[in-house]
Design a protein around this motif. Sequence first.
Motif, PDB file in Angstrom:
ATOM      1  N   LYS A 128       0.845  -1.206  -0.100  1.00  0.00           N
ATOM      2  CA  LYS A 128      -0.061   0.037   0.160  1.00  0.00           C
ATOM      3  C   LYS A 128       0.854   1.264   0.010  1.00  0.00           C
ATOM      4  O   LYS A 128       2.221   1.063   0.174  1.00  0.00           O
ATOM      5  CB  LYS A 128      -1.031  -0.076   1.204  1.00  0.00           C
ATOM      6  N   ILE A 129       0.249   2.524  -0.195  1.00  0.00           N
ATOM      7  CA  ILE A 129       1.071   3.554  -0.173  1.00  0.00           C
ATOM      8  C   ILE A 129       0.563   4.653   0.916  1.00  0.00           C
ATOM      9  O   ILE A 129      -0.718   4.798   1.156  1.00  0.00           O
ATOM     10  CB  ILE A 129       0.756   4.487  -1.479  1.00  0.00           C
ATOM     11  N   LYS A 158      -6.546   5.370   5.976  1.00  0.00           N
ATOM     12  CA  LYS A 158      -6.500   4.837   4.970  1.00  0.00           C
ATOM     13  C   LYS A 158      -5.306   5.007   4.017  1.00  0.00           C
ATOM     14  O   LYS A 158      -4.890   6.269   3.883  1.00  0.00           O
ATOM     15  CB  LYS A 158      -7.837   5.164   4.113  1.00  0.00           C
ATOM     16  N   PRO A 159      -4.878   4.120   3.141  1.00  0.00           N
ATOM     17  CA  PRO A 159      -3.873   4.266   2.383  1.00  0.00           C
ATOM     18  C   PRO A 159      -4.255   4.975   1.025  1.00  0.00           C
ATOM     19  O   PRO A 159      -5.349   5.367   0.886  1.00  0.00           O
ATOM     20  CB  PRO A 159      -3.427   2.834   2.001  1.00  0.00           C
ATOM     21  N   PHE A 160      -3.169   5.758   0.445  1.00  0.00           N
ATOM     22  CA  PHE A 160      -3.598   6.311  -0.722  1.00  0.00           C
ATOM     23  C   PHE A 160      -3.863   5.367  -2.079  1.00  0.00           C
ATOM     24  O   PHE A 160      -3.319   4.356  -1.974  1.00  0.00           O
ATOM     25  CB  PHE A 160      -2.405   6.981  -1.406  1.00  0.00           C
ATOM     26  N   ALA A 161      -4.767   5.909  -2.754  1.00  0.00           N
ATOM     27  CA  ALA A 161      -5.126   4.984  -4.066  1.00  0.00           C
ATOM     28  C   ALA A 161      -4.154   5.192  -5.016  1.00  0.00           C
ATOM     29  O   ALA A 161      -3.874   4.128  -5.863  1.00  0.00           O
ATOM     30  CB  ALA A 161      -6.443   5.476  -4.544  1.00  0.00           C
ATOM     31  N   MET A 162      -3.545   6.011  -5.170  1.00  0.00           N
ATOM     32  CA  MET A 162      -2.216   6.170  -5.881  1.00  0.00           C
ATOM     33  C   MET A 162      -1.263   6.978  -5.311  1.00  0.00           C
ATOM     34  O   MET A 162      -1.366   7.783  -4.271  1.00  0.00           O
ATOM     35  CB  MET A 162      -2.647   6.732  -7.264  1.00  0.00           C
ATOM     36  N   VAL A 163      -0.095   7.154  -6.059  1.00  0.00           N
ATOM     37  CA  VAL A 163       0.996   8.112  -5.527  1.00  0.00           C
ATOM     38  C   VAL A 163       0.505   9.434  -5.691  1.00  0.00           C
ATOM     39  O   VAL A 163       0.064  10.146  -6.480  1.00  0.00           O
ATOM     40  CB  VAL A 163       2.266   8.167  -6.329  1.00  0.00           C
ATOM     41  N   PRO A 164       0.312  10.253  -4.119  1.00  0.00           N
ATOM     42  CA  PRO A 164      -0.247  11.561  -4.154  1.00  0.00           C
ATOM     43  C   PRO A 164       0.824  12.706  -4.528  1.00  0.00           C
ATOM     44  O   PRO A 164       2.130  12.633  -4.443  1.00  0.00           O
ATOM     45  CB  PRO A 164      -0.457  11.486  -2.770  1.00  0.00           C
ATOM     46  N   GLU A 165       0.123  13.610  -4.762  1.00  0.00           N
ATOM     47  CA  GLU A 165       0.893  14.920  -4.863  1.00  0.00           C
ATOM     48  C   GLU A 165       1.561  15.479  -3.303  1.00  0.00           C
ATOM     49  O   GLU A 165       0.837  15.097  -2.604  1.00  0.00           O
ATOM     50  CB  GLU A 165       0.171  16.107  -5.554  1.00  0.00           C
ATOM     51  N   PRO A 166       2.549  16.003  -3.440  1.00  0.00           N
ATOM     52  CA  PRO A 166       3.258  16.563  -2.193  1.00  0.00           C
ATOM     53  C   PRO A 166       2.127  17.167  -1.290  1.00  0.00           C
ATOM     54  O   PRO A 166       2.449  16.877  -0.013  1.00  0.00           O
ATOM     55  CB  PRO A 166       4.433  17.433  -2.694  1.00  0.00           C
ATOM     56  N   GLU A 167       1.227  17.920  -1.694  1.00  0.00           N
ATOM     57  CA  GLU A 167       0.306  18.687  -0.943  1.00  0.00           C
ATOM     58  C   GLU A 167      -0.633  17.695  -0.374  1.00  0.00           C
ATOM     59  O   GLU A 167      -1.046  17.807   0.934  1.00  0.00           O
ATOM     60  CB  GLU A 167      -0.402  19.720  -1.522  1.00  0.00           C
ATOM     61  N   LYS A 168      -1.026  16.793  -1.138  1.00  0.00           N
ATOM     62  CA  LYS A 168      -2.144  15.974  -0.629  1.00  0.00           C
ATOM     63  C   LYS A 168      -1.369  14.844   0.348  1.00  0.00           C
ATOM     64  O   LYS A 168      -2.086  14.430   1.449  1.00  0.00           O
ATOM     65  CB  LYS A 168      -2.599  15.058  -1.861  1.00  0.00           C
ATOM     66  N   GLU A 169      -0.124  14.648   0.179  1.00  0.00           N
ATOM     67  CA  GLU A 169       0.512  13.823   1.167  1.00  0.00           C
ATOM     68  C   GLU A 169       0.829  14.510   2.497  1.00  0.00           C
ATOM     69  O   GLU A 169       0.494  14.027   3.532  1.00  0.00           O
ATOM     70  CB  GLU A 169       1.848  13.384   0.733  1.00  0.00           C
ATOM     71  N   ASP A 170       1.046  15.932   2.559  1.00  0.00           N
ATOM     72  CA  ASP A 170       1.215  16.562   3.727  1.00  0.00           C
ATOM     73  C   ASP A 170      -0.118  16.596   4.342  1.00  0.00           C
ATOM     74  O   ASP A 170      -0.416  16.614   5.436  1.00  0.00           O
ATOM     75  CB  ASP A 170       1.529  18.073   3.447  1.00  0.00           C
ATOM     76  N   SER A 188      -4.292  10.620  12.813  1.00  0.00           N
ATOM     77  CA  SER A 188      -3.955  10.561  13.980  1.00  0.00           C
ATOM     78  C   SER A 188      -2.973   9.382  14.105  1.00  0.00           C
ATOM     79  O   SER A 188      -3.226   8.372  13.370  1.00  0.00           O
ATOM     80  CB  SER A 188      -5.155  10.280  15.054  1.00  0.00           C
ATOM     81  N   LYS A 189      -2.121   9.277  15.214  1.00  0.00           N
ATOM     82  CA  LYS A 189      -1.002   8.318  15.105  1.00  0.00           C
ATOM     83  C   LYS A 189      -0.471   8.216  16.450  1.00  0.00           C
ATOM     84  O   LYS A 189      -0.423   9.156  17.231  1.00  0.00           O
ATOM     85  CB  LYS A 189       0.090   8.507  13.985  1.00  0.00           C
TER      86      LYS A 189
END
Length: 385
Positions: free
Chosen positions: A211-212, A263-275, A282-283
């Motif tokens: 997963k991503i 939930k994991p990303f469905a595809m490799v995210p853009e930097p802002e989406k990852e941020d 939460s973690k």
Amino acid sequence: MKSTISLFLGFTIFSCSPLASEEKTNSNLFKISEINLPLDDSTALDFIRTSYLFENDTEFLYHQNEFKKSIQVYNLDLEILEKEIKYPSTPPLGINTAQGILVINSDSVFIFPTLTVRGSLLINDSGEVLNRYMPPRYKSIEESLVNHISFGSMPTILSKGKLRFIQLPMFDLSNPANISDEFKFEVSYDIAANTLEFVEESGFPSFYQDKIWPGSDLQVSRIEDDFERVIYSWKYFDSLSYFLDGQEFKVFGGSKFKNSEVKPFAMVPEPEKEDKAWVENSKYYGIYFDPYRKLYYRTFQFPGIYDKNVILKEIDAKKQFSVIVLDKDFKIIKEVVFPGGIYNVYRAFVGKKGFYLPKNNILNPELQENYLSIDVFDFTQDEEN
């Protein structure tokens, strides 16, 4: 994806959570004392590489000062810098840049170099070298140990004559095929046998595999307790896990404030989406064992609100967090919420008096560069009164 450096820094991005604001637990009810350590002009306030020692009924905090190439020994009871230990720092036999330290007793201090574990030193309280460790070169292991760390909730530990190092991935974390149980987060060095090997149980759990995820959340915290259990705390898992005789055991150690599953990303995210995901997930950050009370402490970081116009480090500093307290049988006793903008949860440690939280948060309005202030909390206070 975030760089390896961001993994080292351990910054996760949160702001205040409404859930935390509604919580009535007052962390000050458990505060028992404050420690103020004087710092000179050559000592940075961050205190990244430290190790705690309780010896001769006295508490000490050892701090590796990279600028001075020394280990500073702070007496926590007297609140003084008791001594400085100069260690060999000139190549090829010295350590020019240290990755971390581990104090066994006042006359036995390990120093670990960056980029490799070969050349690690054991010194005495005068800085004399007692041993220099040179395991054979194992190509696969040595290459991975370029990214080994030894601080915070991922310290190097000495267990049954073996040094156990945490390493972080160097490969492409955005490729789900790389997130498998083939990568091991932990490497063990057998001191007597002079051999290195991967710790098999330290691979990615199945939950993460193929997963991503936000790259900086692909970390694990672990500690050894007095019962010879090495306990793992993964950032997205409510459960803690440990292994005995090759068998895995899982125990619930989750926060009552967690309100959604990651939930994991469905595809490799853009930097802002990852941020944004990094902010809003939460973690769990660290797992700590209190040998004096036979308790476990697990820190939980609340989700925040992403704002692309705010410096990520400052958003992180504002976050609230909690400490989940578990007994020796992993039963949750309480969960105590702490305010944001005061404490540095990444520098927490356990000592004789309880749970120690440095107040070197960059947004702390009372921050002073010439003192490191540490609040001490005893979470058994309400049980004793």
